[in-house]
Design a protein around this motif. Structure first.
Motif: not given
Length: 121
Positions: A39-45
């Motif tokens: 979820q954190q990676v998705k938010q960063r992207i």
């Protein structure tokens, strides 16, 4: 060109290994660490500014710098021809008609560039 596909294989290998284990047990009882990380990676992207490019940034002395949603990383080339990235090692075993066989610390992979496929051997 080989370095780009090598990077792609390492990324595929890391993703495959990550998704093979859907939960991680920790001392605090949190079984959802992987979901939180994804979820954190998705938010960063999603929050990246327009024009952000992920992939190979530079190549010097056999080492390749890649930009990922988690930051910039260096894929290091050893004197024996192996590459290492995030604790994984890989070596190109053979190349024939755009089909690369790559032996990694996570198994042997076949990258078919014309078809755009990556499969575990």
């Amino acid at each position: 060109m080989k370095k780009f596909f090598f990077t792609m294989v390492l990324a595929a290998t890391a993703c495959t290994a990550t998704f093979a284990n859907t939960t991680v047990q920790h001392d605090n009882g949190d079984d959802n660490v992987l979901a939180t990380t994804l979820q954190q990676v998705k938010q960063r992207i999603a929050g990246a500014p327009s024009g952000t490019t992920y992939g190979v940034v530079s190549a010097k002395n056999g080492n390749v710098v890649v930009n990922t949603p988690l930051g910039k990383y260096t894929i290091k080339r050893a004197s024996d021809g192996t590459y290492s990235f995030m604790g994984m090692t890989a070596r190109i075993v053979s190349v024939r008609n755009g089909v690369y066989t790559i032996k990694t610390s996570l198994g042997t992979w076949v990258v078919d560039v014309p078809k755009g496929t990556v499969r575990k051997k």
